[in-house]
Design an enzyme around this catalytic site. Structure first.
Site, mmCIF file in Angstrom:
data_model
loop_
_atom_site.group_PDB
_atom_site.id
_atom_site.type_symbol
_atom_site.label_atom_id
_atom_site.label_comp_id
_atom_site.label_asym_id
_atom_site.label_seq_id
_atom_site.Cartn_x
_atom_site.Cartn_y
_atom_site.Cartn_z
ATOM 1 C CD GLU A 20 11.750 -0.173 5.835
ATOM 2 O OE1 GLU A 20 11.974 0.327 4.638
ATOM 3 O OE2 GLU A 20 11.964 -1.446 5.815
ATOM 4 C CG ASP A 27 8.976 0.168 2.011
ATOM 5 O OD1 ASP A 27 10.243 0.233 1.684
ATOM 6 O OD2 ASP A 27 7.673 0.298 2.777
ATOM 7 C CG ASN A 49 13.081 -0.653 1.222
ATOM 8 O OD1 ASN A 49 12.609 -1.449 1.714
ATOM 9 N ND2 ASN A 49 13.343 0.735 1.889
#
EC number: 1.1.2.7
Length: 631
Positions: free
Chosen positions: A209, A335, A293
């Site tokens: 992230e 995601d 991801n």
């Protein structure tokens, strides 16, 4: 090297247990890895995440069974003194239980002869900046144990949020070595449970992230020296692809795709971290894990399939060479980080051929089963009929057939996407019952709306590019509006044998036993036992806090116990932990779990159960003050 000051408070029979293991193996294989396999065969122990290398989270013990499970009572408990989410499970080896915590990542060794007595604790000093770059609470998923050899005593390994991996003396808690694996300056942290194979300890990475490029690293258990590192994106030599990589399945893709499926240098900040669970097959010498991801979440900013994010990997442990990789969600738009549990089994396929299988319930809502020797895709079934981003997975190509209505392109605000970014399955460690040939799955029943936006990359800052609103789903089906499910899944037939709805996500996972029981936990703080054949609820107990760990069981002095780490937090608990109100906060989780605070609050510890609550403390003299002992 000793940067910590562990407090030794006594001795245990751990060394004796290891010595006995060595004695048993004097006429058999004598490597430390073989000792670990032998220790795992004893159902009294729980020596690694998943209980053994098959990662089935299954116990052969039957002392606690369908007929008597209602007699389970608390036997003893232990408070970690730490708030935030407690993921993973304790380890038990001989007469000791080893416990980890979220940040500050304290490790405890407890005496099972005097349950809860702290034999030692190792509390590291960490850079507090690590807390600011942690994605979804400051969790940690567990410890690893190495049984030692004639040169080095047994070791316990832990990862730290600030990116370090640490080896500790299992007897004393003294730090033996510490190595920096991840750079928190770019947002790379460590939350994974280490994994021991042979003389190596493996660790993944966190931080997709924040645009962290993912990798898995192998360290020498004795010295901490790095043996190899394999990335998820970039040139083949940095991915450590074998010469015959994906040769049995060339349609999965083979060479140069870690570069060619990205635009420019986007692979350098492209994610693919792996912070989930591993499994290992000693016979084929392959270990299995998932890469996560791609970054950012906004798919418009990274055209291409983004290989090799979102893949199931089979790698040789000694060299790190990848024999196969299957990308489940090319060009992930939601995601659906594919790092979930890998469970190994041996079953007959639909043609009656015995296969060595790997089963993986993915965040994207599909349960994949592969032949773990070569990566062949055997089945790909929806966990729930509400999964809508994909119509089907083609078994001949391995590719998902998407529904464009639920895509997340810039010119389209997608609504009612199922599953949400949390996935219909997340970090929970599920189980496989080899007698019934079913997988016990803990499910998140959550959907979302998604609105993407553009943003620049800045090292050490969040690199997401989407606003999410999550909710129990699908919204249109009131009778299925609970946020969680527990299911019994047959990977060969594709059937769900039974399923039960829960108020909140079953985030922590399951444990199956030969006693015909499936134990699992809930975010609102229950540990429950269901009949593995029917799904009927047989027993439950309300814990002091919500649960995101998974159950385990062990035997001590002839008595079976069931243990669970409790402590609400993690991604579903960030709203409660950080007192957030905006429903889009916490990357969308606050809205999905807005009612959680009505049912539980923070607090971390371990609760242990036995039949009628029997324990060493049933003798009231155990643990009493002895005249002359130090005070």
């Amino acid at each position: 090297m000793n940067r910590n000051t562990p407090k030794a408070r006594g001795a245990s029979s751990l060394a004796m247990a290891v010595a006995m293991g060595l004695a048993v193996l004097t006429t058999a294989p004598a490597t430390a890895n073989d000792q670990l396999v032998e220790l795992a065969k004893d159902p009294a122990n729980w020596v690694m995440t998943g209980r053994d290398y098959n990662a089935q989270n299954y116990s052969e013990m039957t002392d606690i069974n369908k007929e008597n499970v209602k007699q389970l009572r608390p036997a003893w408990s232990f408070s970690t003194g730490v708030l935030h989410g407690h993921e993973g499970t304790p380890l038990v080896v001989g007469d000791r239980m080893f416990i980890h915590t979220p940040f500050p990542n304290t490790t405890f060794a407890l005496d099972l002869n005097e349950p809860g007595k702290i034999l030692w604790q190792n509390k590291p000093k960490q850079n507090p900046t690590a807390r600011t770059v942690a994605c979804c609470d400051v969790v940690n998923r567990g410890l690893a144990y190495w049984p030692g050899d004639d040169q080095v005593k047994p070791l316990i390994f832990r990862t730290q949020l600030d990116g370090h991996i640490v080896a500790m003396d299992a007897e004393t808690g003294e730090t033996r070595w510490i190595m920096e694996n991840s750079d928190i300056k770019v947002g790379s942290t460590l939350t994974i449970a280490p994994y021991v194979i042979k003389d190596l300890v493996l660790v993944g990475s966190s931080g997709a992230e924040l645009g962290v490029r993912g990798y898995v690293t192998a360290y020498d258990v004795k010295s901490g020296e790095m043996r190899w590192r394999a990335f998820a994106t970039g040139p083949d030599e940095e991915l450590l692809l074998a010469e015959d990589f994906n040769a049995p399945n060339p349609h999965y893709g083979q060479k140069n795709l870690g570069l060619e499926t990205w635009e420019g240098d986007a692979w350098k900040i492209g994610g693919g971290t792996n912070w989930g669970w591993y499994a290992y097959d000693p016979e084929v010498d392959l270990f299995y894990y998932g890469s996560g991801n791609p970054a950012p979440w906004n798919e418009t900013m990274r055209p291409g399939d983004n290989k090799w994010t979102m893949a199931i990997w089979g790698r040789e442990a000694t060299t790190g060479e990848a024999k196969f990789a299957y990308q489940k969600t090319p060009h992930d738009e939601w995601d659906y980080a594919g790092v979930n549990v890998m469970m190994l089994s041996e079953q007959e396929d639909k043609q009656g051929q015995m296969r060595k299988l790997l089963t993986h319930p993915d965040r994207n809502g599909i349960v994949y089963t592969l032949d773990r020797t070569n990566g062949d895709l055997i089945s790909a079934d929806k966990m729930d009929d509400t999964v809508n981003w994909v119509k089907e997975v083609q078994l001949d190509t391995g590719l998902p057939v998407r529904d464009p209505e639920f895509g997340t392109r810039m010119d389209h605000k997608a609504r009612d996407i199922c599953p949400s970014a949390m996935g219909y399955h997340n970090q929970g460690h599920d189980s496989y019952d080899p007698e019934r040939k079913v997988f016990m799955l803990g499910i998140n029943h959550i959907c979302m709306d998604w609105e993407p936006f553009m943003l620049p990359y800045r090292a050490g800052q969040f690199f997401v590019g989407a606003t999410l609103t999550m909710y129990p789903g699908p919204k249109a089906t009131a009778e299925r509006a609970g946020a969680g499910q527990i299911k019994a899944y047959d990977a060969i037939s594709g059937e769900m044998k039974w399923e039960k709805m829960e108020r909140f996500s079953v985030w922590g996972g399951t444990m199956a036993t030969a006693g015909g029981l499936t134990f699992y936990v809930t975010l609102d703080g229950f540990i429950k036992a269901r009949d593995s054949d029917t799904g009927d609820l047989l027993w439950k107990f309300k814990l002091p806090s919500g649960v995101i760990g998974h159950p385990m069981t062990y035997k001590h002095d002839g008595r079976q116990y069931v243990a669970i780490m409790y402590g609400v937090g993690g991604w579903p608990g960030v709203g409660l932990v950080f007192d957030l109100a905006d429903p889009t906060a916490g990357l969308g989780s606050v809205g999905a779990f807005k009612r959680l605070q009505e049912f539980t609050q923070m607090g971390g510890g371990v609760m242990v159960f036995s039949l009628d609550g029997e324990s060493p403390y049933s003798d009231p003299n155990v643990g009493e003050y002895a005249p002359g002992e130090p005070t």
